[in-house]
Design a protein around this motif. Structure first.
Motif, short mmCIF file in Angstrom:
data_model
loop_
_atom_site.label_atom_id
_atom_site.label_comp_id
_atom_site.label_asym_id
_atom_site.label_seq_id
_atom_site.Cartn_x
_atom_site.Cartn_y
_atom_site.Cartn_z
N PRO A 1 50.05 3.79 18.65
CA PRO A 1 49.04 3.38 19.63
C PRO A 1 48.49 1.99 19.28
O PRO A 1 48.52 1.59 18.11
CB PRO A 1 47.95 4.45 19.49
CG PRO A 1 48.64 5.64 18.91
CD PRO A 1 49.69 5.06 18.00
N PRO A 2 47.97 1.28 20.26
CA PRO A 2 47.43 -0.07 20.00
C PRO A 2 46.42 -0.06 18.85
O PRO A 2 45.58 0.83 18.75
CB PRO A 2 46.75 -0.43 21.32
CG PRO A 2 47.45 0.39 22.34
CD PRO A 2 47.82 1.68 21.65
N GLY A 3 46.54 -1.04 17.98
CA GLY A 3 45.60 -1.20 16.88
C GLY A 3 45.90 -0.35 15.66
O GLY A 3 45.21 -0.46 14.65
N ASP B 1 56.55 0.42 25.87
CA ASP B 1 55.77 -0.75 26.27
C ASP B 1 55.08 -0.50 27.60
O ASP B 1 53.89 -0.82 27.76
CB ASP B 1 56.69 -1.98 26.35
CG ASP B 1 55.92 -3.25 26.67
OD1 ASP B 1 54.99 -3.57 25.90
OD2 ASP B 1 56.23 -3.89 27.68
N GLY C 1 51.98 1.57 27.08
CA GLY C 1 50.91 1.10 26.21
C GLY C 1 51.04 1.44 24.74
O GLY C 1 50.04 1.44 24.02
N TRP C 2 52.25 1.72 24.27
CA TRP C 2 52.48 1.97 22.84
C TRP C 2 53.32 0.82 22.30
O TRP C 2 54.53 0.78 22.53
CB TRP C 2 53.18 3.31 22.63
CG TRP C 2 52.29 4.50 22.74
CD1 TRP C 2 51.53 4.85 23.83
CD2 TRP C 2 52.05 5.50 21.76
NE1 TRP C 2 50.84 6.01 23.57
CE2 TRP C 2 51.15 6.44 22.30
CE3 TRP C 2 52.52 5.69 20.47
CZ2 TRP C 2 50.69 7.54 21.60
CZ3 TRP C 2 52.08 6.80 19.76
CH2 TRP C 2 51.17 7.71 20.32
N PRO C 3 52.73 -0.10 21.56
CA PRO C 3 53.47 -1.26 21.05
C PRO C 3 54.61 -0.85 20.10
O PRO C 3 54.44 0.02 19.24
CB PRO C 3 52.42 -2.07 20.29
CG PRO C 3 51.11 -1.59 20.84
CD PRO C 3 51.31 -0.16 21.24
#
Length: 168
Positions: A123-125, A46, A49-51
């Motif tokens: 990764p995000p998205g 978190d 930046g890795w949900p």
């Protein structure tokens, strides 16, 4: 919390005709988390930046994801994981290790301790599909792998992590 960036392995796996793998390397961070737990892994990913996507293990059949790069944080226990498909290589992983798999890299759990638990992140998205190397999966999988955007941060090292230079 900053992950251990000193003890890493960079592993390459070529297309074997069934499992596409990737020209980007698998990155294995040994002992990235000194006191591993699911919460510690989630906090690390978190922060960088890795949900977080799930808590589970690794499937006991060869599979890969064509739509996402995947981060596996070993929160508890140990396992023998094979990367690269049936012709790939076997790695021992233990609590505290983090593995980053580029889209397309085959992976399988060959055996694990009863308490083996992994925290998974993307990764995000990105979200992962599940492919098993079955007839008809390619060339569609190859096209999706080629379109998978490079992450903007390293799940262990953030902006300073080696993933950005090794995958850049």
């Amino acid at each position: 919390m900053q992950g251990n960036l000193a003890d890493i392995a960079i592993e390459h796996f070529a297309d074997d005709g069934t499992f596409p793998n990737n020209s980007l390397p698998v990155i294995i961070y040994r002992r990235a988390v000194a006191e591993p737990s699911p919460e510690a892994m989630e906090a690390l990913f978190d922060q960088n930046g890795w949900p977080i996507a799930w808590r589970y293990g690794v499937y006991d059949f060869h599979h890969f994801h064509s739509t996402a790069h995947e981060c596996l944080g070993v929160a508890r226990g140990s396992a023998r994981l094979q990367f690269g498909g049936p012709e790939g290589r076997v790695f021992e992983v233990v609590a505290g290790d983090v593995i980053v798999l580029p889209a397309g890299v085959g992976h399988k759990n060959l055996g694990s301790s009863a308490d083996f638990l992994v925290v998974g992140a993307y990764p995000p998205g990105m979200s992962a599909d599940l492919l098993k190397g079955e007839p008809g999966e390619r060339p569609g999988a190859d096209e999706r792998i080629a379109q998978a955007a490079l992450p903007k941060t390293d799940p262990v090292g953030g902006q300073a992590g080696p993933l950005l230079s090794k995958w850049g």
